[in-house]
Scaffold this motif. Structure first.
Motif, PDB file in Angstrom:
ATOM      1  N   CYS A   1       0.841  -1.206   0.000  1.00 42.50           N
ATOM      2  CA  CYS A   1       0.000   0.000   0.000  1.00 42.50           C
ATOM      3  C   CYS A   1       0.870   1.247   0.000  1.00 42.50           C
ATOM      4  N   ALA A   2       2.132   1.095  -0.386  1.00 42.40           N
ATOM      5  CA  ALA A   2       3.057   2.238  -0.438  1.00 42.40           C
ATOM      6  C   ALA A   2       2.506   3.314  -1.365  1.00 42.40           C
ATOM      7  N   GLY A   3       2.554   4.557  -0.901  1.00 39.63           N
ATOM      8  CA  GLY A   3       2.085   5.676  -1.704  1.00 39.63           C
ATOM      9  C   GLY A   3       0.626   6.021  -1.511  1.00 39.63           C
ATOM     10  N   LEU A   4      -0.095   5.198  -0.748  1.00 40.16           N
ATOM     11  CA  LEU A   4      -1.513   5.459  -0.497  1.00 40.16           C
ATOM     12  C   LEU A   4      -1.695   6.155   0.846  1.00 40.16           C
ATOM     13  N   SER A   5      -2.667   7.038   0.895  1.00 37.19           N
ATOM     14  CA  SER A   5      -2.978   7.748   2.139  1.00 37.19           C
ATOM     15  C   SER A   5      -4.154   7.071   2.840  1.00 37.19           C
ATOM     16  N   LEU A   6      -3.879   6.527   4.009  1.00 35.24           N
ATOM     17  CA  LEU A   6      -4.948   5.939   4.816  1.00 35.24           C
ATOM     18  C   LEU A   6      -5.935   7.022   5.248  1.00 35.24           C
ATOM     19  N   LYS A   7      -5.435   8.215   5.515  1.00 35.32           N
ATOM     20  CA  LYS A   7      -6.292   9.298   5.986  1.00 35.32           C
ATOM     21  C   LYS A   7      -7.287   9.735   4.919  1.00 35.32           C
ATOM     22  N   SER A   8      -6.847   9.748   3.660  1.00 41.70           N
ATOM     23  CA  SER A   8      -7.780  10.085   2.579  1.00 41.70           C
ATOM     24  C   SER A   8      -8.874   9.040   2.456  1.00 41.70           C
ATOM     25  N   GLN A   9      -8.493   7.767   2.606  1.00 39.84           N
ATOM     26  CA  GLN A   9      -9.486   6.690   2.538  1.00 39.84           C
ATOM     27  C   GLN A   9     -10.481   6.795   3.690  1.00 39.84           C
ATOM     28  N   GLU A  10     -10.000   7.152   4.868  1.00 37.78           N
ATOM     29  CA  GLU A  10     -10.887   7.297   6.026  1.00 37.78           C
ATOM     30  C   GLU A  10     -11.828   8.489   5.861  1.00 37.78           C
TER      31      GLU A  10
ATOM     32  N   ASN B   1     -30.381  16.327   9.630  1.00 34.73           N
ATOM     33  CA  ASN B   1     -30.198  15.840   8.261  1.00 34.73           C
ATOM     34  C   ASN B   1     -29.611  16.923   7.360  1.00 34.73           C
ATOM     35  N   LYS B   2     -30.047  18.151   7.548  1.00 29.29           N
ATOM     36  CA  LYS B   2     -29.540  19.256   6.730  1.00 29.29           C
ATOM     37  C   LYS B   2     -28.059  19.524   7.022  1.00 29.29           C
ATOM     38  N   ILE B   3     -27.697  19.482   8.296  1.00 27.17           N
ATOM     39  CA  ILE B   3     -26.295  19.692   8.672  1.00 27.17           C
ATOM     40  C   ILE B   3     -25.429  18.539   8.155  1.00 27.17           C
ATOM     41  N   SER B   4     -25.953  17.317   8.239  1.00 21.83           N
ATOM     42  CA  SER B   4     -25.214  16.147   7.742  1.00 21.83           C
ATOM     43  C   SER B   4     -24.982  16.239   6.246  1.00 21.83           C
ATOM     44  N   TRP B   5     -25.996  16.661   5.532  1.00 25.21           N
ATOM     45  CA  TRP B   5     -25.888  16.819   4.082  1.00 25.21           C
ATOM     46  C   TRP B   5     -24.792  17.830   3.741  1.00 25.21           C
ATOM     47  N   ALA B   6     -24.814  18.965   4.413  1.00 26.32           N
ATOM     48  CA  ALA B   6     -23.802  19.992   4.164  1.00 26.32           C
ATOM     49  C   ALA B   6     -22.408  19.476   4.519  1.00 26.32           C
ATOM     50  N   PHE B   7     -22.308  18.741   5.624  1.00 25.75           N
ATOM     51  CA  PHE B   7     -21.007  18.233   6.075  1.00 25.75           C
ATOM     52  C   PHE B   7     -20.370  17.318   5.027  1.00 25.75           C
ATOM     53  N   CYS B   8     -21.163  16.408   4.448  1.00 25.35           N
ATOM     54  CA  CYS B   8     -20.590  15.479   3.464  1.00 25.35           C
ATOM     55  C   CYS B   8     -20.218  16.203   2.170  1.00 25.35           C
ATOM     56  N   VAL B   9     -20.943  17.261   1.816  1.00 26.43           N
ATOM     57  CA  VAL B   9     -20.597  18.049   0.628  1.00 26.43           C
ATOM     58  C   VAL B   9     -19.249  18.742   0.825  1.00 26.43           C
ATOM     59  N   TYR B  10     -19.068  19.369   1.992  1.00 24.23           N
ATOM     60  CA  TYR B  10     -17.824  20.081   2.262  1.00 24.23           C
ATOM     61  C   TYR B  10     -16.646  19.108   2.398  1.00 24.23           C
ATOM     62  N   LEU B  11     -16.879  17.991   3.108  1.00 24.41           N
ATOM     63  CA  LEU B  11     -15.790  17.051   3.358  1.00 24.41           C
ATOM     64  C   LEU B  11     -15.325  16.368   2.069  1.00 24.41           C
ATOM     65  N   GLU B  12     -16.264  16.058   1.175  1.00 25.12           N
ATOM     66  CA  GLU B  12     -15.883  15.438  -0.093  1.00 25.12           C
ATOM     67  C   GLU B  12     -14.934  16.341  -0.882  1.00 25.12           C
ATOM     68  N   ALA B  13     -15.158  17.651  -0.794  1.00 22.83           N
ATOM     69  CA  ALA B  13     -14.367  18.607  -1.566  1.00 22.83           C
ATOM     70  C   ALA B  13     -12.892  18.578  -1.187  1.00 22.83           C
ATOM     71  N   VAL B  14     -12.596  18.225   0.075  1.00 21.90           N
ATOM     72  CA  VAL B  14     -11.206  18.300   0.556  1.00 21.90           C
ATOM     73  C   VAL B  14     -10.650  16.947   1.001  1.00 21.90           C
ATOM     74  N   SER B  15     -11.401  15.874   0.780  1.00 19.88           N
ATOM     75  CA  SER B  15     -10.986  14.558   1.281  1.00 19.88           C
ATOM     76  C   SER B  15      -9.722  14.029   0.625  1.00 19.88           C
TER      77      SER B  15
END
Length: 277
Positions: A78-87, A167-181
């Motif tokens: 798994c050399a070169g892979l980021s575990l944190k990005s996967q998480e 639910n609205k906060i969760s929706w926003a959270f996943c949108v923002y987190l996906e952008a920087v994951s």
């Protein structure tokens, strides 16, 4: 004879890439914007149902995960892979699945479910089966730098729909987190400066998936003449959705450029110049 034809075909491509490489950053940025706009116009003409772009984005993301699975099973490293990005990916997918189940169950729910299962398998392989090859010292991006701001931002700016506030906060959270994951994965590549083929294919697939997703939203706004923005809610939320899509596309744009350049040059291993990603 065939070899001569292939060399002749590569010469114009090499000349173009060499010319682009010599341009100052502002010119490169302008060319990138022009290329993106051209691609959007082509997609608008070719793809009649723009919802298919979102499905295509999910499919390309799944394809990228499949490349990772092949790498882990074949090369046993798994050399070169980021575990944190996967998480981070697993986290935003889990939150998005929750939102899908309680707010709107559709084909995206099934695609996200498949992607989450495979992402969890990749995490398991990195954490346990292939732990010896995990480059923990290179995977040094502090994820609370993105998780906490995304959580705070989701509380402040979220949809103004009729759904429950959680639910609205969760929706926003996943949108923002996906952008920087993907940032931890980019940090790993920044630290190593050399990206082996399977990891490069995976990150490029992410770049294509994010571009298709961004194109879906932009074209939907154009098709509805802005009515989609009001359908998403009022205030800053519609703007933040589009901004998140654009950010996650441009985060990977630089890497995708060097990936294509490396591919055109016939290089199996991607070497990144200083300052990239």
């Amino acid at each position: 004879m065939n070899g001569s034809k292939m060399k002749a075909a590569k010469r114009p491509i090499h000349a173009v890439t060499t010319w682009v490489r010599r341009q100052p950053p502002k010119v490169k940025a302008f060319l990138g914007v022009v290329s993106a706009m051209t691609a959007l116009v082509l997609l608008r003409v070719i793809v009649h149902d723009h919802d298919n772009l979102f499905v295509a984005a999910e499919a390309v993301h799944s394809l990228g995960i499949s490349v990772l699975i092949y790498k882990l099973m074949k090369e046993k490293t798994c050399a070169g892979l980021s575990l944190k990005s996967q998480e981070l990916t697993a986290l935003f997918l889990a939150v998005r699945l929750y939102c899908s189940f309680v707010m709107e169950f559709d084909i995206h729910t099934l695609l996200d479910s498949a992607t989450l299962v495979t992402t969890l398998w990749v995490i398991y392989m990195i954490r346990f089966k292939l732990k010896a090859s995990y480059m923990e010292d290179k995977d040094n991006f502090a994820i609370y730098y993105v998780v906490i701001p995304c959580a705070v931002l989701s509380i402040l700016i979220h949809p103004s729909t009729h759904h429950h506030i959680i639910n609205k906060i969760s929706w926003a959270f996943c949108v923002y987190l996906e952008a920087v994951s993907v940032l931890p994965q980019l940090r790993v590549m920044q630290n190593t400066k050399i990206v082996e083929p399977f990891t490069a294919h995976y990150v490029f697939a992410l770049g294509i998936a994010r571009f298709l997703s961004c194109a879906h939203w932009v074209l939907q706004v154009l098709d509805t003449r802005g009515r989609l923005l009001t359908a998403l809610g009022y205030g800053f939320w519609p703007i933040m959705v589009l901004l998140s899509e654009i950010i996650q596309t441009f985060i990977l744009a630089d890497f995708c450029y060097y990936y294509v350049q490396s591919l055109m040059g016939g290089q199996l291993v991607l070497r990144l110049p200083s300052g990239v990603v």
